[in-house]
Design a protein around this motif. Sequence first.
Motif, PDB file in Angstrom:
ATOM      1  N   GLY A  32       0.831  -1.197   0.000  1.00  0.00           N
ATOM      2  CA  GLY A  32       0.000   0.000   0.000  1.00  0.00           C
ATOM      3  C   GLY A  32       0.868   1.250   0.000  1.00  0.00           C
ATOM      4  O   GLY A  32       2.100   1.176   0.049  1.00  0.00           O
ATOM      5  N   ARG A  33       0.184   2.387  -0.043  1.00  0.00           N
ATOM      6  CA  ARG A  33       0.888   3.685   0.016  1.00  0.00           C
ATOM      7  C   ARG A  33       1.589   3.822   1.371  1.00  0.00           C
ATOM      8  O   ARG A  33       1.232   3.126   2.311  1.00  0.00           O
ATOM      9  N   PRO A  34       2.492   4.781   1.489  1.00  0.00           N
ATOM     10  CA  PRO A  34       3.087   5.060   2.803  1.00  0.00           C
ATOM     11  C   PRO A  34       2.013   5.479   3.800  1.00  0.00           C
ATOM     12  O   PRO A  34       1.019   6.103   3.423  1.00  0.00           O
ATOM     13  N   ASN A  35       2.206   5.063   5.032  1.00  0.00           N
ATOM     14  CA  ASN A  35       1.418   5.565   6.161  1.00  0.00           C
ATOM     15  C   ASN A  35      -0.022   5.048   6.271  1.00  0.00           C
ATOM     16  O   ASN A  35      -0.786   5.547   7.091  1.00  0.00           O
ATOM     17  N   GLN A  66      -6.625   7.279  -3.994  1.00  0.00           N
ATOM     18  CA  GLN A  66      -5.716   8.107  -4.781  1.00  0.00           C
ATOM     19  C   GLN A  66      -5.125   7.318  -5.941  1.00  0.00           C
ATOM     20  O   GLN A  66      -5.170   6.098  -5.963  1.00  0.00           O
ATOM     21  N   ASP A  67      -4.528   8.082  -6.863  1.00  0.00           N
ATOM     22  CA  ASP A  67      -3.877   7.428  -8.010  1.00  0.00           C
ATOM     23  C   ASP A  67      -2.864   6.390  -7.557  1.00  0.00           C
ATOM     24  O   ASP A  67      -2.745   5.326  -8.157  1.00  0.00           O
ATOM     25  N   ALA A  68      -2.142   6.735  -6.471  1.00  0.00           N
ATOM     26  CA  ALA A  68      -1.114   5.805  -5.974  1.00  0.00           C
ATOM     27  C   ALA A  68      -1.751   4.475  -5.580  1.00  0.00           C
ATOM     28  O   ALA A  68      -1.182   3.410  -5.840  1.00  0.00           O
ATOM     29  N   ASP A  69      -2.939   4.515  -4.949  1.00  0.00           N
ATOM     30  CA  ASP A  69      -3.635   3.279  -4.587  1.00  0.00           C
ATOM     31  C   ASP A  69      -3.958   2.468  -5.843  1.00  0.00           C
ATOM     32  O   ASP A  69      -3.783   1.251  -5.882  1.00  0.00           O
ATOM     33  N   ARG A  70      -4.448   3.204  -6.859  1.00  0.00           N
ATOM     34  CA  ARG A  70      -4.833   2.518  -8.113  1.00  0.00           C
ATOM     35  C   ARG A  70      -3.615   1.877  -8.776  1.00  0.00           C
ATOM     36  O   ARG A  70      -3.693   0.775  -9.317  1.00  0.00           O
ATOM     37  N   GLU A  71      -2.511   2.588  -8.701  1.00  0.00           N
ATOM     38  CA  GLU A  71      -1.289   2.070  -9.307  1.00  0.00           C
ATOM     39  C   GLU A  71      -0.868   0.758  -8.638  1.00  0.00           C
ATOM     40  O   GLU A  71      -0.489  -0.201  -9.305  1.00  0.00           O
ATOM     41  N   MET A 110      -0.159 -14.256  -2.289  1.00  0.00           N
ATOM     42  CA  MET A 110      -1.355 -13.417  -2.160  1.00  0.00           C
ATOM     43  C   MET A 110      -0.942 -12.045  -1.651  1.00  0.00           C
ATOM     44  O   MET A 110       0.142 -11.867  -1.107  1.00  0.00           O
ATOM     45  N   ALA A 111      -1.829 -11.074  -1.841  1.00  0.00           N
ATOM     46  CA  ALA A 111      -1.506  -9.717  -1.401  1.00  0.00           C
ATOM     47  C   ALA A 111      -2.632  -9.158  -0.554  1.00  0.00           C
ATOM     48  O   ALA A 111      -3.792  -9.516  -0.724  1.00  0.00           O
ATOM     49  N   MET A 112      -2.249  -8.310   0.397  1.00  0.00           N
ATOM     50  CA  MET A 112      -3.227  -7.514   1.119  1.00  0.00           C
ATOM     51  C   MET A 112      -2.960  -6.063   0.741  1.00  0.00           C
ATOM     52  O   MET A 112      -1.900  -5.523   1.070  1.00  0.00           O
ATOM     53  N   LEU A 113      -3.877  -5.476   0.011  1.00  0.00           N
ATOM     54  CA  LEU A 113      -3.714  -4.074  -0.362  1.00  0.00           C
ATOM     55  C   LEU A 113      -4.369  -3.225   0.721  1.00  0.00           C
ATOM     56  O   LEU A 113      -5.587  -3.270   0.911  1.00  0.00           O
ATOM     57  N   VAL A 114      -3.547  -2.469   1.432  1.00  0.00           N
ATOM     58  CA  VAL A 114      -4.067  -1.658   2.530  1.00  0.00           C
ATOM     59  C   VAL A 114      -4.326  -0.241   2.034  1.00  0.00           C
ATOM     60  O   VAL A 114      -3.456   0.368   1.398  1.00  0.00           O
ATOM     61  N   ILE A 115      -5.523   0.265   2.301  1.00  0.00           N
ATOM     62  CA  ILE A 115      -5.789   1.675   2.010  1.00  0.00           C
ATOM     63  C   ILE A 115      -6.311   2.345   3.276  1.00  0.00           C
ATOM     64  O   ILE A 115      -6.709   1.689   4.233  1.00  0.00           O
ATOM     65  N   ASP A 116      -6.277   3.652   3.269  1.00  0.00           N
ATOM     66  CA  ASP A 116      -6.611   4.446   4.455  1.00  0.00           C
ATOM     67  C   ASP A 116      -8.077   4.869   4.362  1.00  0.00           C
ATOM     68  O   ASP A 116      -8.478   5.523   3.399  1.00  0.00           O
ATOM     69  N   ALA A 117      -8.875   4.477   5.377  1.00  0.00           N
ATOM     70  CA  ALA A 117     -10.317   4.723   5.330  1.00  0.00           C
ATOM     71  C   ALA A 117     -10.665   6.203   5.403  1.00  0.00           C
ATOM     72  O   ALA A 117     -11.733   6.619   4.961  1.00  0.00           O
TER      73      ALA A 117
END
Length: 460
Positions: A232-235, A319-324, A307-314
């Motif tokens: 995922g993105r930083p932070n 953001q574009d970075a998440d999509r990337e 497998m992957a866990m894609l973490v995003i911030d609720a």
Amino acid sequence: MYSLDDTITAISSPIGEGGIGIVKMSGPGVLPILQGLFAPGKASTQNGRSWQPASHHLYHGHIVDPETQETADEVLVSFMKAPHTYTRQDVGEINCHGGIVASRRVLELTLRSGARLASPGEMTLRAFLFGRLDLAQAEAVLDVVRAKTEAGLRVAVEQLGGSLSEQIRDVRTELVQVLAYLEARIDFSEDEIPERDITAPLLSVAATLEQLIESADQGMIYRQGIRGAIVGRPNVGKSSLLNRLLRTSRAIVTPIPGTTRDTLEETVNLHGIPLVLVDTAGIADSQDLVEKLGVERSRQALASADMAMLVIDAKEPVQDADREIAGLIGSKPAILVINKIDLPLEAKTEDLLPGARRVELSALTGEGLEELEEAIVQLVFSGEVLASEMPLVTNPRHKQALQDALQNVQSAMEANSVGTPVDLIAIDVTAAVNALGEITGETATEDLLEVIFSEFCVGK
Ligand SMILES: Nc1nc2c(ncn2[C@@H]2O[C@H](COP(=O)(O)OP(=O)(O)OP(=O)(O)O)[C@@H](O)[C@H]2O)c(=O)[nH]1
Ligand SMILES: [Mg+2]
């Protein structure tokens, strides 16, 4: 290539400090070596030239250097007479009272007395070559040693007990019978050998092989585990999630983006599945050299994960970075983790990973963690846990051999259905018989044995 008639010796306990160290020997020289080194009884320094141990009994005494008469250690010694031993040869075990230094000294004394240092897996190799274990069982020895979870251990112990080997042998016997008939048809005229239907037995063999192959996907997971990358993105809370899943504070967590700079791996036991979790550096455009290298490692970790866990911030919009990063995951099995739900939520309607399950959680409070764990298990076993009586295939080598066998059986059936001459059908059946023999070892080449046993530890 392998010598079997000399006496081999090795430290069988793990390297490092421990309560006891075990020096194990196998071969015809075991008893004379023990008699030359072991002084039975209390405080004795007289070695036991005339010592005649009962087989499979434990004796207390000392190991004494025959040259200097110096006592090396206080020990418990057992002598196990062939053939009821691990290797089917005479076996001796010296349980050193001290740790690694003492066992090294005792090892040296056995070497000086004429034993040879065992190569990795050589004890088990002897067990295999003397018919005590077949190849699949020998491989299970290693799996037992290496089992990472209870479930993995159970499967390995079953294989060691011979459940898989038995199944393979049954199938192989069926094929050998078909082959015997085909060969008789080659050698004798049609009126001498009544025609028999070989379709039914081949079909039954193919069905069993298919079931075994099917079990391999699950079996291999128990044996080897799976790798899950947290990306995922930083932070967004990747390291926090890792810590939660591990239930310890393993990774550094700070409010500063770019905290994690290198990948970090730890194994957890998730309902019997050894799951290697890989925490990664947040993927972002960075000018910082270290961060750049970290991001490169994150990409590699993702590429090599199962497998992957894609973490995003609720609390932030997608953001574009998440999509990337979602793009990097591609079609790999994945779970979308929406973290920080303890904070006010941003409405998230975007389907970042189409078809993937989404789990909302808070790595801070632990809310939703169980749902994630359950989602991982479901993803790995695609919801179905095999409940058949069949032994599980856990080894990629076995799976490959089964696939080869199946392919040959199928081609034999095809050939038979179009009336191909029996000698050609016999070639396919022979190939299938040989492929199965590679699993249990009847048709294993020396090269294969070397590859398999070189993976073992010394002393096993
Ligand atoms: N409120 C809240 N804060 C969280 C949660 N998870 C993580 N945080 C905070 O978010 C910040 C970043 O957490 P990290 O776990 O370091 O995030 P990361 O994704 O590993 O970040 P990088 O290593 O920089 O890529 C820290 O201040 C955490 O305490 C959560 O579920 N709720
Ligand atoms: Mg981090």
